[in-house]
Design a protein around this motif. Structure first.
Motif: not given
Length: 297
Positions: A83-96
């Protein structure tokens, strides 16, 4: 207000120690000195009235109280950071894919900061060979492998496992220490083995690396899970070679003893393995693995 901020600071430091497995890595990530991190941990342990980690020569191991605290506060602190650093948000799915033992004890806590930033993980647990075949077939995006793959896949080292030869105290007392110093394989030959498979992969590697020969010991138990191997060793079924990250809590508790102390511990490299063109989300996970201080494994 100041007291609440201080408590949050202590919890943030605790979470970095918990996820990184060492005070050194926590100090680096928090931008603090190691004595400052030690002081914050000591203060938090005093406030809680319970130890949070077992200190070892190669790092720290969480206590059950630490596991409980991490479950309670980890998500909230990660969400606050996002919340304090919204630019750090990620998107997507990784099959690991990865080994069950490593993923459950060290991998999943390490991935929590990424999932709290919005990344979705689909985890497959299994043997290295099967997981690498799944990666080649396009069923997985990234594999944590203890085996270096052949052509067609890209492998980058991210940490090393250190193997320890351990056994229950009652069996450790049967080892002739003078013979152990002269001929360790002979001194240990009477001890039954607890192994991951019939091929004795980890044990055989330890014997060849340290003693220059294959083990001649009888095998008492075969079980395809290193956590179950450790449980059988603790129960007295035999001895085994295990990664330090699994064996160290039992060593600290006195449930097992280290039977052999090599000058240079045998290591096994772990790799981040990908194939062809990767997605931005996969790249983030791979870089997170490579840049992390994994502490003692």
């Amino acid at each position: 207000m100041a007291s609440r901020l201080t408590d949050l600071d202590l919890l943030a430091t605790f979470l970095e120690i918990y996820r990184g497995g060492s005070l050194t890595s926590a100090a680096s990530r928090r931008g603090l000195t190691q004595p400052a991190v030690s002081g914050q941990l000591a203060k938090l342990e005093k406030e809680l009235g319970a130890p949070l980690f077992v200190r070892g020569s190669r790092g720290v191991t969480p206590t059950p109280r630490a596991d409980e605290l991490a479950r309670r506060v980890g998500t909230h602190l990660d969400q606050l950071k996002t919340a304090l650093d919204p630019v750090s948000a990620l998107e997507g799915t990784v099959r690991l894919g990865g080994a069950a033992e490593f993923m459950t004890t060290r991998g999943m806590p390490a991935f929590t900061p990424l999932t709290q930033r919005g990344l979705r993980l689909e985890i497959t647990l299994g043997l290295a060979g099967d997981l690498l075949n799944g990666l080649k077939a396009g069923q997985l995006d990234l594999v944590l492998s203890s085996v270096r793959p052949g052509a067609g896949l890209t492998a980058t080292p991210f940490t090393d496992e250190e193997f320890l030869l351990v056994g229950p105290p009652m069996l450790a007392r049967t080892v002739d220490q003078r013979l152990l110093a002269r001929n360790p394989a002979r001194a240990l030959e009477h001890l039954p083995l607890v192994a991951y498979s019939d091929e004795l992969p980890i044990i055989r590697r330890y014997w060849r690396s340290e003693f220059g020969e294959r083990p001649k010991n009888a095998t008492a138990v075969i079980v395809p899970d290193l956590r179950a191997v450790l449980a059988a060793v603790i129960a007295g079924a035999g001895v085994s070679a295990l990664p330090r990250y699994l064996a160290e809590p039992a060593l600290a508790a006195g449930s097992v003893e280290q039977l052999h102390h090599p000058e240079i511990p045998p290591l096994n490299t772990l790799y981040v393995v990908t194939r062809g063109t990767t997605t931005p989300a996969t790249d983030v996970v791979a870089e997170h693995l490579r840049s992390r201080d994994w502490g003692a494994l």
